[in-house]
Design a protein around this motif. Structure first.
Motif, PDB file in Angstrom:
ATOM      1  N   GLU A 106       0.860  -1.189   0.000  1.00 35.45           N
ATOM      2  CA  GLU A 106       0.000   0.000   0.000  1.00 35.45           C
ATOM      3  C   GLU A 106       0.891   1.232   0.000  1.00 35.45           C
ATOM      4  O   GLU A 106       1.805   1.355   0.821  1.00 35.45           O
ATOM      5  N   ASN A 140      -4.466   4.923  -1.913  1.00 34.28           N
ATOM      6  CA  ASN A 140      -5.625   5.530  -1.227  1.00 34.28           C
ATOM      7  C   ASN A 140      -6.144   6.705  -2.044  1.00 34.28           C
ATOM      8  O   ASN A 140      -5.357   7.542  -2.495  1.00 34.28           O
ATOM      9  N   GLU A 158      -0.016  -6.313  14.879  1.00 32.27           N
ATOM     10  CA  GLU A 158       1.164  -5.889  15.625  1.00 32.27           C
ATOM     11  C   GLU A 158       1.806  -7.029  16.418  1.00 32.27           C
ATOM     12  O   GLU A 158       2.850  -6.831  17.037  1.00 32.27           O
ATOM     13  N   PHE A 207       2.729  -3.711  11.447  1.00 28.30           N
ATOM     14  CA  PHE A 207       4.101  -3.479  11.889  1.00 28.30           C
ATOM     15  C   PHE A 207       4.792  -4.791  12.264  1.00 28.30           C
ATOM     16  O   PHE A 207       6.003  -4.899  12.227  1.00 28.30           O
ATOM     17  N   ASP A 211     -11.657   0.518   2.579  1.00 28.23           N
ATOM     18  CA  ASP A 211     -10.678   0.715   3.649  1.00 28.23           C
ATOM     19  C   ASP A 211     -11.394   0.868   4.990  1.00 28.23           C
ATOM     20  O   ASP A 211     -12.566   1.262   5.034  1.00 28.23           O
TER      21      ASP A 211
HETATM   22  P1  C2E Z   1      -5.001   3.658   5.846  1.00 27.05           P
HETATM   23  O1  C2E Z   1      -5.214   3.736   4.381  1.00 27.05           O
HETATM   24  O2  C2E Z   1      -5.947   2.824   6.624  1.00 27.05           O
HETATM   25  O3  C2E Z   1      -3.551   3.219   6.050  1.00 27.05           O
HETATM   26  C1  C2E Z   1      -3.121   2.397   7.073  1.00 27.05           C
HETATM   27  C2  C2E Z   1      -2.511   3.178   8.137  1.00 27.05           C
HETATM   28  O4  C2E Z   1      -2.250   2.325   9.243  1.00 27.05           O
HETATM   29  C3  C2E Z   1      -1.159   3.804   7.783  1.00 27.05           C
HETATM   30  O5  C2E Z   1      -0.977   4.977   8.506  1.00 27.05           O
HETATM   31  C4  C2E Z   1      -0.186   2.764   8.288  1.00 27.05           C
HETATM   32  O6  C2E Z   1       1.104   3.281   8.561  1.00 27.05           O
HETATM   33  C5  C2E Z   1      -0.873   2.373   9.559  1.00 27.05           C
HETATM   34  N1  C2E Z   1      -0.462   1.029  10.015  1.00 27.05           N
HETATM   35  C6  C2E Z   1      -0.222  -0.057   9.277  1.00 27.05           C
HETATM   36  N2  C2E Z   1       0.092  -1.094  10.083  1.00 27.05           N
HETATM   37  C7  C2E Z   1       0.052  -0.654  11.350  1.00 27.05           C
HETATM   38  C8  C2E Z   1       0.278  -1.242  12.636  1.00 27.05           C
HETATM   39  O7  C2E Z   1       0.583  -2.389  12.774  1.00 27.05           O
HETATM   40  N3  C2E Z   1       0.136  -0.491  13.731  1.00 27.05           N
HETATM   41  C9  C2E Z   1      -0.213   0.817  13.615  1.00 27.05           C
HETATM   42  N4  C2E Z   1      -0.326   1.538  14.749  1.00 27.05           N
HETATM   43  N5  C2E Z   1      -0.443   1.445  12.440  1.00 27.05           N
HETATM   44  C10 C2E Z   1      -0.311   0.696  11.316  1.00 27.05           C
HETATM   45  P2  C2E Z   1      -0.534   6.289   7.793  1.00 27.05           P
HETATM   46  O8  C2E Z   1       0.485   6.003   6.769  1.00 27.05           O
HETATM   47  O9  C2E Z   1      -0.231   7.263   8.871  1.00 27.05           O
HETATM   48  O10 C2E Z   1      -1.835   6.734   7.056  1.00 27.05           O
HETATM   49  C11 C2E Z   1      -2.965   7.092   7.736  1.00 27.05           C
HETATM   50  C12 C2E Z   1      -4.087   7.284   6.805  1.00 27.05           C
HETATM   51  O11 C2E Z   1      -3.830   8.386   5.954  1.00 27.05           O
HETATM   52  C13 C2E Z   1      -4.326   6.135   5.860  1.00 27.05           C
HETATM   53  O12 C2E Z   1      -5.049   5.141   6.472  1.00 27.05           O
HETATM   54  C14 C2E Z   1      -5.058   6.791   4.743  1.00 27.05           C
HETATM   55  O13 C2E Z   1      -6.419   6.900   5.086  1.00 27.05           O
HETATM   56  C15 C2E Z   1      -4.433   8.156   4.733  1.00 27.05           C
HETATM   57  N6  C2E Z   1      -3.462   8.232   3.656  1.00 27.05           N
HETATM   58  C16 C2E Z   1      -2.170   7.891   3.662  1.00 27.05           C
HETATM   59  N7  C2E Z   1      -1.616   8.089   2.449  1.00 27.05           N
HETATM   60  C17 C2E Z   1      -2.592   8.565   1.651  1.00 27.05           C
HETATM   61  C18 C2E Z   1      -2.663   8.981   0.275  1.00 27.05           C
HETATM   62  O14 C2E Z   1      -1.696   8.896  -0.487  1.00 27.05           O
HETATM   63  N8  C2E Z   1      -3.860   9.439  -0.200  1.00 27.05           N
HETATM   64  C19 C2E Z   1      -4.933   9.507   0.618  1.00 27.05           C
HETATM   65  N9  C2E Z   1      -6.067   9.970   0.110  1.00 27.05           N
HETATM   66  N10 C2E Z   1      -4.913   9.120   1.907  1.00 27.05           N
HETATM   67  C20 C2E Z   1      -3.752   8.667   2.422  1.00 27.05           C
END
Ligand code: C2E
Ligand code: MG
Ligand code: MG
Length: 768
Positions: free
Chosen positions: A541, A602, A725, A744, A663
């Motif tokens: 992703e 996303n 996790e 993670f 999602d």
């Molecule tokens: P998401 O699409 O649900 O992405 C998964 C989020 O969960 C990501 O956070 C990822 O780093 C985090 N994650 C994955 N595995 C684990 C884990 O084991 N533990 C924990 N605590 N977190 C985990 P991230 O990268 O901070 O992104 C947050 C949200 O921001 C994403 O949720 C998505 O909704 C949005 N996002 C990120 N990149 C993009 C993008 O390029 N475009 C758009 N429109 N939204 C984005």
């Protein structure tokens, strides 16, 4: 009221009391006097007039009044002096009880002329040449009619032996009296005249007395004639002092500014003069002329009467026109303040009421109400039914306001699906209670057409603080309403000052983000998705990151919502899509069959609303030599619920062969119905269901996680568990039937080269 103004108000009372007691005294004297000397009876006049001179002069010399008013009262005091002289002359002549000589009448005549002149100098209504000409013509009409009446009526009753001097003097006093009456009357009905209107009405007593004495001296018998002679001075003085007292009173207690409607009976006085003259002409002609002359005169009079009648009709017509205009104006004002669809107050009226209450330092709270997902309802059901829903929402707000404790609540529609209620309260508990009750009132299903609809609202509550402007209160309510929306909708949130700071921060972040796109401060990390049974790398992703020159690494959780609100998400999302596709193409070249098959990107709802989105995706894929099957687009449940256009876009992407992933699945409200309406390929179980799954504490979440796996299997979708996790979680998920997972525990989001290294390597050994 200051002691000074109080003193001024009582100072005006003394001359009035003096004049009043002289009137009473003279009346008593008339009742008891024996008919010998009349000197005592005449003394009341000069005494009362001295009081009148003093009363008028007092105002004329006050620095508290405007110049024209001062000049007017000074002229009146001069007129009173002249009348005082006239009254002294009468006193000296009283011994022989002779008629009115020209010499004796001269000061009185001058006095009246003085009053007329003082009146004429007042700024009266219409100051144009035409206005003056109209007044002059009216006065000439009154003077001519007065003279004729005097000549033909009064003189015909003259007692024998009335000498010529008396006739001329009485005639002059009488006609001038009528003129003075007309001009005082005109001044009294002029709106916004500088001199108090009631004072002028009281002053009109003086010319009435003047005209009455003129008639009495010619046609009265001895008794009434004497009574009038001795009473004239005191009565005229009473009229002057009463007017002066009233003016003093108004100065001490200024009346509230009200739009009084003056009745313009004065406009009828010249007509009355014309009609009286016409009657007179007919009477005289019937006595003194032959038939032919009489016919001509009667014809002429008839024409005059017709013209007057025509004038009167014109007046009436004008009045009706004016009344019509006023009603129209009132209706226009009402329409300009009302929302045409719901009949509630509109934004203009709401803003005005808010400003009014703030200016009056009244307690004020604004509830800002926005219907959640109204756009979707409008899109799916059509604007006519959307309007019906808005109408019913308005109805419920109106009902709620009518049963509120203060009864002063003002519900309004500010535009679109945005409503507001103005509350008469500054108590936080009352405001929150009202918000909660409105929420409850709107939570009942609406019957729209054949459907029963559930529509929730997000409510922002702002209690006005001291010194807050209307704009500030509205903005605060708006900020709180957005906070309610962001907090998951269908809720109310009370404004807190820190929210404003957040808005400012977001605004700042927004402008910095704009530069970030241009300055290439954005980059992507790739979180691998694994087959949790075989341990093979399945996909990845793409997750955007921002390397801020000052703040360091900013997480998408902080800047994606800002980008969505400002619209910057559209160029940002385009960049992410291109970059992710470019990277996949690079991996394909570098790792061949070892490379992942598809990349997850996303996509925000704002991007899906862009009309050219499907074409853009197709163009990017072909640019990097990719197939639709190489792309998975991740969207949230709320985007699917956005409306017809977004649904059509998703359908088109699906038909192209691009897979769609829901999602954060399980966190929304209408997951199951969405699965039927929308061509979904992948369910991504939200991390919150994975948390705590291992120890089995939260049976509810456990059940959802298991149900999603079964649902996916049943519907032949793939299910991906997010945010794994720990090993225990992984095992549990595998047992539930999950095949794919990211977290993670297996890998954090990685830079492109590290993610690429995984593709070259052997499968990650999955612990069993
Ligand atoms: P998401 O699409 O649900 O992405 C998964 C989020 O969960 C990501 O956070 C990822 O780093 C985090 N994650 C994955 N595995 C684990 C884990 O084991 N533990 C924990 N605590 N977190 C985990 P991230 O990268 O901070 O992104 C947050 C949200 O921001 C994403 O949720 C998505 O909704 C949005 N996002 C990120 N990149 C993009 C993008 O390029 N475009 C758009 N429109 N939204 C984005
Ligand atoms: Mg995602
Ligand atoms: Mg997610």
């Amino acid at each position: 009221m200051t002691a000074n103004t109080e003193r001024r108000a009582t100072a005006g009372l003394v001359p009035l009391l003096v004049a009043g007691s002289m009137v009473v005294g003279v009346c008593v004297w008339l009742a008891v006097h024996t008919g010998t000397s009349v000197l005592a009876g005449y003394i009341g006049g000069p005494v009362a007039l001295v009081a009148a001179v003093y009363g008028c002069w007092k105002i004329g010399s006050s620095i508290m009044v405007t110049r024209p008013v001062r000049a007017f009262w000074r002229a009146l005091s001069h007129a009173a002096v002249l009348l005082l002289i006239g009254s002294c002359v009468s006193l000296s002549l009283s011994q022989n009880n002779a008629g009115l000589s020209l010499v004796a009448a001269a000061p009185n005549v001058l006095g009246i002329v003085w009053v007329v002149a003082a009146m004429a100098r007042l700024p009266l209504g219409d100051p144009t040449v035409l206005g003056w000409a109209r007044t002059l013509l009216d006065l000439v009409t009154v003077a001519v009619a007065g003279t004729l009446i005097y000549w033909y009526v009064v003189l015909s009753y003259a007692t024998a032996g009335t000498d010529l001097d008396t006739r001329i003097a009485a005639g002059t006093v009488g006609v001038l009296g009528l003129l003075a009456l007309a001009i005082v009357g005109k001044a009294a009905v002029t709106p916004h005249a500088p001199v108090d209107s009631l004072a002028l009405r009281l002053l009109s007593g003086a010319p009435i007395v003047g005209a009455a004495i003129a008639v009495m001296l010619i046609a009265g018998s001895a008794g009434p004639r004497l009574a009038m002679s001795v009473l004239t001075g005191p009565l005229v003085a009473l009229s002057f002092t009463a007017a002066a007292w009233r003016q003093q009173h108004v100065l001490a207690h200024p009346p509230a500014e009200t739009a009084k409607r003056h009745r313009t009976m004065w406009g009828l006085i010249p007509m009355l003069a014309v009609v009286t003259t016409a009657a007179l002409v007919i009477t005289v002609s019937s006595r003194e002329m032959n038939d032919r002359e009489r016919a001509v005169i009667i014809g002429a009079v008839l024409i005059v009467v017709c013209v007057v009648a025509r004038q009167l009709l014109g007046l009436r017509e004008n009045k009706q026109l004016l009344a019509g205009l006023r009603t129209q104006q009132a209706e226009l004002e009402r329409l300009a303040m009302t929302d045409p669809l719901t009949g509630l107050a509109n934004r203009t009226r709401f803003g005005a009421a808010l400003e009014e209450r703030l200016a009056a330092h009244r307690a004020v709270t604004v509830l800002m109400i926005d219907i959640d997902d109204f756009k979707m309802i409008n899109d799916t059901m059509g604007p006519a039914l959307g309007d019906q829903l808005l109408y019913q929402v308005a109805q419920r707000l109106r009902n709620h306001s009518s049963v509120s404790s203060s009864g002063n609540d003002l519900p309004a529609r500010l535009g679109g699906d945005e409503f507001a209620v103005l509350l008469d309260a500054d108590d936080v508990a009352v405001a929150e209670d009202a918000a909660a009750r409105i929420q409850l009132a709107l939570a009942e299903p609406f019957r729209v057409g054949e459907e029963r609809l559930l529509a929730h609202a997000s409510i922002g509550v702002a209690v006005a603080g001291a010194g807050d402007s209307a704009d500030e209160v509205l903005r605060n309510a708006d900020i709180a309403m957005y906070a309610a929306k962001e907090g998951g909708k269908a809720a109310w949130v009370r404004f807190e000052p820190r929210m404003r700071q957040e808005v400012v921060n977001h605004a700042r972040l927004g402008s910095e983000l704009h530069n970030a796109i241009i300055r290439n401060e954005l980059f992507l990390l790739y979180q691998p998705v694994f087959d949790i049974v075989t341990g093979r790398l399945h996909g990845a992703e793409a997750l955007v990151r921002w390397k801020h020159p000052v703040r360091g690494l900013v997480s998408p959780g902080d800047f994606i919502p800002v980008a969505e609100r400002s619209g910057l998400i559209v160029p940002l999302g385009s960049w992410v899509l291109r970059e992710a596709c470019r990277q996949l193409a690079e991996w394909k070249i570098a790792h061949g069959t070892g490379a992942i098959k598809a990349i997850n990107v996303n996509v925000a709802v704002r991007q899906l609303r862009e009309p050219g989105f499907v074409d853009e995706v197709a163009a990017v894929l072909s640019e990097y030599g990719l197939l639709p099957g190489n792309l998975v687009i991740e969207i949230t449940e709320s985007s699917v619920a956005d409306g017809r256009q977004v649904r059509e876009t998703l359908q088109a992407l699906h038909e192209m062969g691009i897979r769609l992933a829901l999602d954060d699945f399980g966190t929304g409200q209408s997951s199951l119905s969405l699965l039927r309406a929308f061509p979904v390929d992948v369910l991504k179980l939200d991390k919150s269901f994975v948390d705590g799954i291992a120890d089995g504490e939260d049976r509810g979440r456990l059940a959802v996680a298991a149900a999603v796996a079964q649902l996916a299997e049943y519907l032949q979708l793939s299910a991906v568990a997010e945010g794994i996790e720990s090993e225990a979680q992984l095992e549990r998920l595998r047992d539930m039937g999950y095949r794919l997972g990211q977290g993670f525990y297996m890998a954090k989001p990685l830079p492109a080269d590290e993610a690429g290294a995984l593709m070259a390597a052997d499968p990650v050994p999955v612990k069993n």
